[in-house]
Design a protein around this motif. Sequence first.
Motif, PDB file in Angstrom:
ATOM      1  N   GLU A  62      -9.808  -3.208  -2.558  1.00 45.00           N
ATOM      2  CA  GLU A  62      -8.665  -3.636  -3.378  1.00 45.00           C
ATOM      3  C   GLU A  62      -7.928  -4.816  -2.758  1.00 45.00           C
ATOM      4  O   GLU A  62      -7.425  -5.689  -3.464  1.00 45.00           O
ATOM      5  CB  GLU A  62      -7.721  -2.453  -3.630  1.00 45.00           C
ATOM      6  CG  GLU A  62      -8.383  -1.423  -4.539  1.00 45.00           C
ATOM      7  CD  GLU A  62      -7.424  -0.330  -4.992  1.00 45.00           C
ATOM      8  OE1 GLU A  62      -6.345  -0.668  -5.491  1.00 45.00           O
ATOM      9  OE2 GLU A  62      -7.769   0.858  -4.821  1.00 45.00           O
ATOM     10  N   LEU A  63      -7.879  -4.852  -1.426  1.00 45.78           N
ATOM     11  CA  LEU A  63      -7.253  -6.006  -0.768  1.00 45.78           C
ATOM     12  C   LEU A  63      -8.069  -7.265  -1.058  1.00 45.78           C
ATOM     13  O   LEU A  63      -7.525  -8.344  -1.330  1.00 45.78           O
ATOM     14  CB  LEU A  63      -7.172  -5.779   0.748  1.00 45.78           C
ATOM     15  CG  LEU A  63      -6.147  -4.738   1.204  1.00 45.78           C
ATOM     16  CD1 LEU A  63      -6.372  -4.324   2.660  1.00 45.78           C
ATOM     17  CD2 LEU A  63      -4.717  -5.276   1.030  1.00 45.78           C
ATOM     18  N   ILE A 122      -1.142  -1.336  -4.313  1.00 45.94           N
ATOM     19  CA  ILE A 122      -2.400  -0.620  -4.080  1.00 45.94           C
ATOM     20  C   ILE A 122      -2.040   0.825  -3.760  1.00 45.94           C
ATOM     21  O   ILE A 122      -1.317   1.083  -2.796  1.00 45.94           O
ATOM     22  CB  ILE A 122      -3.193  -1.265  -2.921  1.00 45.94           C
ATOM     23  CG1 ILE A 122      -3.512  -2.723  -3.274  1.00 45.94           C
ATOM     24  CG2 ILE A 122      -4.451  -0.468  -2.614  1.00 45.94           C
ATOM     25  CD1 ILE A 122      -4.243  -3.487  -2.180  1.00 45.94           C
ATOM     26  N   GLY A 151      -2.573   2.518   6.029  1.00 54.35           N
ATOM     27  CA  GLY A 151      -2.266   1.136   5.613  1.00 54.35           C
ATOM     28  C   GLY A 151      -2.226   0.219   6.829  1.00 54.35           C
ATOM     29  O   GLY A 151      -2.683  -0.921   6.781  1.00 54.35           O
ATOM     30  N   PHE A 178      -3.084   5.050  -3.386  1.00 55.01           N
ATOM     31  CA  PHE A 178      -4.119   6.086  -3.231  1.00 55.01           C
ATOM     32  C   PHE A 178      -3.449   7.459  -3.332  1.00 55.01           C
ATOM     33  O   PHE A 178      -2.222   7.559  -3.200  1.00 55.01           O
ATOM     34  CB  PHE A 178      -4.896   5.901  -1.917  1.00 55.01           C
ATOM     35  CG  PHE A 178      -4.066   6.076  -0.676  1.00 55.01           C
ATOM     36  CD1 PHE A 178      -3.903   7.322  -0.085  1.00 55.01           C
ATOM     37  CD2 PHE A 178      -3.427   4.988  -0.088  1.00 55.01           C
ATOM     38  CE1 PHE A 178      -3.135   7.491   1.050  1.00 55.01           C
ATOM     39  CE2 PHE A 178      -2.649   5.148   1.057  1.00 55.01           C
ATOM     40  CZ  PHE A 178      -2.506   6.404   1.621  1.00 55.01           C
ATOM     41  N   ASP A 231       1.228   5.732  -1.534  1.00 56.07           N
ATOM     42  CA  ASP A 231       0.522   6.846  -2.160  1.00 56.07           C
ATOM     43  C   ASP A 231       1.139   7.124  -3.541  1.00 56.07           C
ATOM     44  O   ASP A 231       2.186   6.563  -3.893  1.00 56.07           O
ATOM     45  CB  ASP A 231       0.458   8.080  -1.242  1.00 56.07           C
ATOM     46  CG  ASP A 231       1.782   8.802  -1.054  1.00 56.07           C
ATOM     47  OD1 ASP A 231       2.699   8.634  -1.886  1.00 56.07           O
ATOM     48  OD2 ASP A 231       1.896   9.558  -0.074  1.00 56.07           O
ATOM     49  N   GLN A 291     -11.946   1.880   0.164  1.00 60.66           N
ATOM     50  CA  GLN A 291     -11.352   1.498  -1.129  1.00 60.66           C
ATOM     51  C   GLN A 291     -10.228   0.484  -0.941  1.00 60.66           C
ATOM     52  O   GLN A 291     -10.079  -0.456  -1.715  1.00 60.66           O
ATOM     53  CB  GLN A 291     -10.786   2.726  -1.832  1.00 60.66           C
ATOM     54  CG  GLN A 291     -11.846   3.534  -2.560  1.00 60.66           C
ATOM     55  CD  GLN A 291     -11.293   4.889  -3.010  1.00 60.66           C
ATOM     56  OE1 GLN A 291     -10.083   5.060  -3.178  1.00 60.66           O
ATOM     57  NE2 GLN A 291     -12.176   5.848  -3.174  1.00 60.66           N
ATOM     58  N   LEU A 292      -9.418   0.716   0.100  1.00 65.88           N
ATOM     59  CA  LEU A 292      -8.322  -0.237   0.345  1.00 65.88           C
ATOM     60  C   LEU A 292      -8.870  -1.632   0.641  1.00 65.88           C
ATOM     61  O   LEU A 292      -8.361  -2.626   0.126  1.00 65.88           O
ATOM     62  CB  LEU A 292      -7.441   0.229   1.517  1.00 65.88           C
ATOM     63  CG  LEU A 292      -6.618   1.494   1.333  1.00 65.88           C
ATOM     64  CD1 LEU A 292      -5.729   1.740   2.554  1.00 65.88           C
ATOM     65  CD2 LEU A 292      -5.737   1.408   0.091  1.00 65.88           C
ATOM     66  N   TYR A 293      -9.925  -1.702   1.488  1.00 65.75           N
ATOM     67  CA  TYR A 293     -10.522  -3.018   1.773  1.00 65.75           C
ATOM     68  C   TYR A 293     -10.928  -3.702   0.472  1.00 65.75           C
ATOM     69  O   TYR A 293     -10.684  -4.889   0.255  1.00 65.75           O
ATOM     70  CB  TYR A 293     -11.778  -2.871   2.645  1.00 65.75           C
ATOM     71  CG  TYR A 293     -11.560  -2.433   4.081  1.00 65.75           C
ATOM     72  CD1 TYR A 293     -10.427  -2.799   4.797  1.00 65.75           C
ATOM     73  CD2 TYR A 293     -12.541  -1.684   4.731  1.00 65.75           C
ATOM     74  CE1 TYR A 293     -10.265  -2.398   6.120  1.00 65.75           C
ATOM     75  CE2 TYR A 293     -12.385  -1.288   6.054  1.00 65.75           C
ATOM     76  CZ  TYR A 293     -11.245  -1.645   6.735  1.00 65.75           C
ATOM     77  OH  TYR A 293     -11.094  -1.254   8.043  1.00 65.75           O
ATOM     78  N   ILE A 327       0.862  -1.191   0.000  1.00 63.51           N
ATOM     79  CA  ILE A 327       0.000   0.000   0.000  1.00 63.51           C
ATOM     80  C   ILE A 327       0.895   1.236   0.000  1.00 63.51           C
ATOM     81  O   ILE A 327       1.834   1.334   0.788  1.00 63.51           O
ATOM     82  CB  ILE A 327      -0.919   0.006   1.242  1.00 63.51           C
ATOM     83  CG1 ILE A 327      -1.850  -1.209   1.190  1.00 63.51           C
ATOM     84  CG2 ILE A 327      -1.713   1.310   1.321  1.00 63.51           C
ATOM     85  CD1 ILE A 327      -2.811  -1.310   2.373  1.00 63.51           C
ATOM     86  N   THR A 367     -11.100   6.360   1.782  1.00 64.59           N
ATOM     87  CA  THR A 367      -9.914   5.652   1.264  1.00 64.59           C
ATOM     88  C   THR A 367      -9.800   4.276   1.908  1.00 64.59           C
ATOM     89  O   THR A 367      -9.456   3.286   1.243  1.00 64.59           O
ATOM     90  CB  THR A 367      -8.615   6.446   1.534  1.00 64.59           C
ATOM     91  OG1 THR A 367      -8.832   7.813   1.260  1.00 64.59           O
ATOM     92  CG2 THR A 367      -7.474   5.931   0.681  1.00 64.59           C
ATOM     93  N   ALA A 372      -5.777  -0.432   7.907  1.00 69.33           N
ATOM     94  CA  ALA A 372      -6.383  -1.410   6.990  1.00 69.33           C
ATOM     95  C   ALA A 372      -5.885  -2.809   7.362  1.00 69.33           C
ATOM     96  O   ALA A 372      -6.673  -3.761   7.454  1.00 69.33           O
ATOM     97  CB  ALA A 372      -6.028  -1.065   5.541  1.00 69.33           C
TER      98      ALA A 372
END
Length: 357
Positions: free
Chosen positions: A88-89, A68, A112, A70, A43, A84-86, A41, A81, A115
Motif C-alpha cells: 500500500e505504501l 492505510i 508501522g 489494517f 488500525d 500488505q503495508l509495503y 498507518i 500485514t 514498515a
Amino acid sequence: MKSIHIDLGKDSYDIHIENGLLDRAGEYVRNLTKSQTLAVISDTTVDGLYGDRLEQALRKEHYNVRRIVFPAGEKYKCAETLLQLYQELSDAGITRSDYIIAFGGGVVGDLGGFAAATFLRGVPFIQIPTTIIAQVDSSVGGKVGIDLPSGKNQAGSFYQPKGVLIDPELLRTLPLRFIHDGMGEVIKYGCIHDIALFELLERLDDETIFGHWEEIIERCCSSKARLVERDVLDLGERMMLNFGHTIGHAIEGCYGYGYYTHGEGVAAGMAMLTAVTEDMGLTKAGTSDRLRSVLKKYSLPVDVAASADDLFPYISNDKKMRGNNMTLIILKELGQGRLLPLKAEDLPKYIRKRGSK
Ligand SMILES: NC(=O)c1ccc[n+]([C@@H]2O[C@H](COP(=O)([O-])OP(=O)(O)OC[C@H]3O[C@@H](n4cnc5c(N)ncnc54)[C@H](O)[C@@H]3O)[C@@H](O)[C@H]2O)c1
Ligand SMILES: [Zn+2]
C-alpha cells in the motif's frame, strides 16, 4: 503543552504532550517536514474513531494524506500485514522524502514503525500514540518490530521517530481493560524512578486520573527518555524498565497469552517480587504494602495462583537471561529501582516468599 527532548545526537527528537493536540497535529507535523505526502498507518478501531479528524488536521497544512488501515489486534502485528503495508505504501507512491505517521496503539506503532524503518530502506516517521501503553512506553525508545509464529517481537530494529505527538484526550475512548493494562506500566515508572508520580497515583483513582494524564504521561516519558538516552541499545541501565517483567512474562506465558494482559502480568510480577525482596531485607520495609494497595486501586492483580514451579519454565527463555547469569530489577524503595545480578539457579527463590505456595 509539555515537551520532552530526547537527546540521541543526530537521532534526537521531541515528544509533545497536549490535550486536544490531535486537531493541531498539522502544525506540529509542518514544523518537522516540508514534504507533500503523508501516509497515515492505523488500525480499524483508531481510524474509525479519529481517522477523519487527523486527516482534516493534516489537510489544513495542505498535506496530501494517504490513509492505510489494517485490522485491530495483536495478531495482525505480523509479517503478512507488513507485506500488505509495503504494497500500500508503494501504491500510494510514498518516497523517502515523504513521511509515515503511525497512528494508534503499540501494535500500530511497532508495525508501522517497522514498515517505516524498512520500506525503501527507511522513510522518516512520526508516532501519534493513542493508548496508555503507546503514550508512556512503546512510542518512546525506537524499538519497532513484528511478532513471528515462533515468538513476540522476534523481528525488528531500532528506528527513532522524528517526533512523537501525544493527545491524552484520546484515552477517553479506550476500553477499561486497556486503561488498567496501561496502569501496570505507569505504576512501574513510579516504582523505579519517580516517587512523586507514585504518590500522585496513590491520591488518584480510575475516575480522577483523567484530569491528570498530561502530567502523568510527561513523567513516564521523562523517565523512559532518561533511561533510553543513557542506554539506546538496551544493554544496561534501560533494563530498569523491566521491573516486574521477568515474572510478568512468565505469568503471561504460563496462563497462555491473553488470559492476563501484559500490564496485569507486570503488576502481579512487581508485587510478588517486592514481597520477597522486602522479606530478604533488600527492599525498605513497608514498600510491598503500599505497592499492593496502589495496584489494587487500579484493579490490577497482586498475585496469581501459579506456583514458583509452574512459572519457572516460562522464565528460562527470557531474553534477560545471559548464559547462567541474569539481572533482576528490584526496588531499593519506592521511586528507586536497582539492578540485581544473580545466578539463574537462584531465581526461583525470588518468585515467591519462602513457604508460600
Ligand atoms: N516498542 C516498544 O518499546 C513496546 C513497548 C511496550 C509494548 N509494545 C507493544 O505494544 C503492543 C501493545 O500495545 P497496546 O496495548 O497499545 O495495543 P493495541 O495497539 O492493540 O491497542 C489496544 C486496542 O485498543 C484500540 N485502541 C487504540 N487506541 C484507542 C483509543 N484511543 N480509543 C479506543 N480504542 C483504542 C486498538 O484498536 C486495539 O484494539 C504489543 O504488541 C507490545 O509488544 C512495544
Ligand atoms: Zn512492559
